[in-house]
Scaffold this motif. Structure first.
Motif, short mmCIF file in Angstrom:
data_model
loop_
_atom_site.label_atom_id
_atom_site.label_comp_id
_atom_site.label_asym_id
_atom_site.label_seq_id
_atom_site.Cartn_x
_atom_site.Cartn_y
_atom_site.Cartn_z
N VAL A 173 15.64 55.43 39.48
CA VAL A 173 16.97 55.10 38.98
C VAL A 173 17.95 55.05 40.15
CG1 VAL A 173 18.85 55.78 37.45
CG2 VAL A 173 16.48 56.26 36.80
N ASP A 174 18.49 53.86 40.40
CA ASP A 174 19.51 53.66 41.44
C ASP A 174 20.49 52.65 40.85
OD1 ASP A 174 20.98 53.48 43.74
OD2 ASP A 174 19.51 52.31 44.84
N VAL A 175 21.43 53.15 40.07
CA VAL A 175 22.20 52.32 39.14
C VAL A 175 23.01 51.22 39.83
CG1 VAL A 175 24.19 52.38 37.55
CG2 VAL A 175 22.29 53.99 37.27
N ALA B 247 16.15 60.16 40.24
CA ALA B 247 17.47 59.61 40.54
C ALA B 247 17.58 59.45 42.05
CB ALA B 247 18.55 60.55 40.02
N GLU C 200 26.63 58.03 38.85
CA GLU C 200 26.04 56.90 38.15
C GLU C 200 24.53 57.05 37.95
OE1 GLU C 200 25.92 55.99 42.52
OE2 GLU C 200 27.40 56.85 41.13
N ASP C 201 23.84 57.66 38.92
CA ASP C 201 22.40 57.83 38.78
C ASP C 201 22.07 58.95 37.78
OD1 ASP C 201 22.11 55.81 40.59
OD2 ASP C 201 21.63 57.11 42.29
N ALA D 132 18.07 50.88 29.84
CA ALA D 132 17.56 52.20 29.48
C ALA D 132 16.61 52.16 28.28
CB ALA D 132 18.73 53.15 29.19
N GLY E 156 22.54 57.27 34.50
CA GLY E 156 21.44 56.34 34.27
C GLY E 156 20.16 57.05 33.89
N ALA F 178 26.72 47.11 35.95
CA ALA F 178 25.78 48.24 35.97
C ALA F 178 26.07 49.25 34.88
CB ALA F 178 25.83 48.92 37.34
N SER G 160 18.58 49.33 40.70
CA SER G 160 18.04 49.17 39.35
C SER G 160 18.62 47.96 38.64
CB SER G 160 18.32 50.44 38.53
OG SER G 160 17.69 51.56 39.10
N SER G 161 19.93 47.80 38.71
CA SER G 161 20.59 46.71 37.99
C SER G 161 20.22 45.37 38.60
CB SER G 161 22.10 46.91 38.00
OG SER G 161 22.44 48.15 37.42
N GLY H 6 17.80 51.90 34.68
CA GLY H 6 19.19 52.31 34.82
C GLY H 6 19.88 52.21 33.49
#
Length: 207
Positions: A32-34, A111, A126-127, A87, A130, A186, A38-39, A83
């Motif tokens: 997860v790296d928002v 994360a 954010e992570d 999800a 996410g 995101a 990830s996005s 993310g």
């Protein structure tokens, strides 16, 4: 039993490559790296792109390092990227993997976090949100034997989901030069239904 490996739980959470190394081996690893990875990757595979690890590393070393570590591990886990934008789709993918395996499937959520000026890994709002979104979606599907770390992230997401846009745009990561349009995208929960999966060192859309 090491106190921080979370091995007694089906769903686990930690931060970065060090966190991955702390946790017990799992069947599925979700990175997860928002804001950065990830996005962007979810949108890329939605459009049919295939992204190899070398290219992905230019997008986010913090997110790719765990992917490299997993692929180097004997036996290897299924590596998914998730993310806020995908999800629920990630939770569906994990359920598919579990059905294919015909066995209880362990899930590690990593994360990515952010690097500070000293190159130390730091907490990223954010992570955490996410990761919480994904863990909450897993719980909704009955994959709910969660470690305390994972449970806190999921319930934090549930409590704050109406404020995702504000929280992410106000985060240090977003204010540190992130593109406003990317930040807004995101923060859109379940905007896409694609899940990147790592196959032979290339990210493609999960079947």
């Amino acid at each position: 039993m090491p106190p921080f490996d979370q091995s007694i739980y089906q769903v686990r959470l930690d931060w970065g490559l060090a966190g991955l190394e702390r946790l017990a081996d799992a069947d599925v690893v979700v990175i997860v790296d928002v804001l950065h990875f990830s996005s962007r990757l979810a949108d890329a595979v939605l459009d049919g792109a295939e992204v190899d690890l070398a290219e992905a590393a230019s997008w986010s070393v913090d997110a790719v390092a765990p992917a490299l570590a997993v692929t180097a591990a004997a036996g290897g886990a299924t590596v998914l990227v998730g993310g806020i934008r995908n999800a629920s789709a990630v939770a569906r993918a994990v359920q598919v993997v579990q059905e294919q395996r015909q066995a209880r499937t362990s899930v590690v959520v990593i994360a990515a976090g952010e690097r500070d000026g000293s190159n130390d890994l730091r907490f990223a709002v954010e992570d955490h949100l996410g990761a919480g979104a994904i863990i909450a979606a897993l719980t909704d599907r009955g994959i709910d034997h969660t470690a305390p770390d994972a449970a806190v992230a999921a319930e934090g997401f549930r409590a704050l989901r109406r404020a995702l846009g504000h929280l992410i745009s106000a985060s240090g990561s977003a204010r540190d030069g992130a593109d406003a349009e990317m930040v807004a995208a995101a923060a859109r929960l379940d905007a896409v239904s694609t899940v990147p999966v790592l196959r032979d060192r290339v990210f493609v859309a999960f079947p």
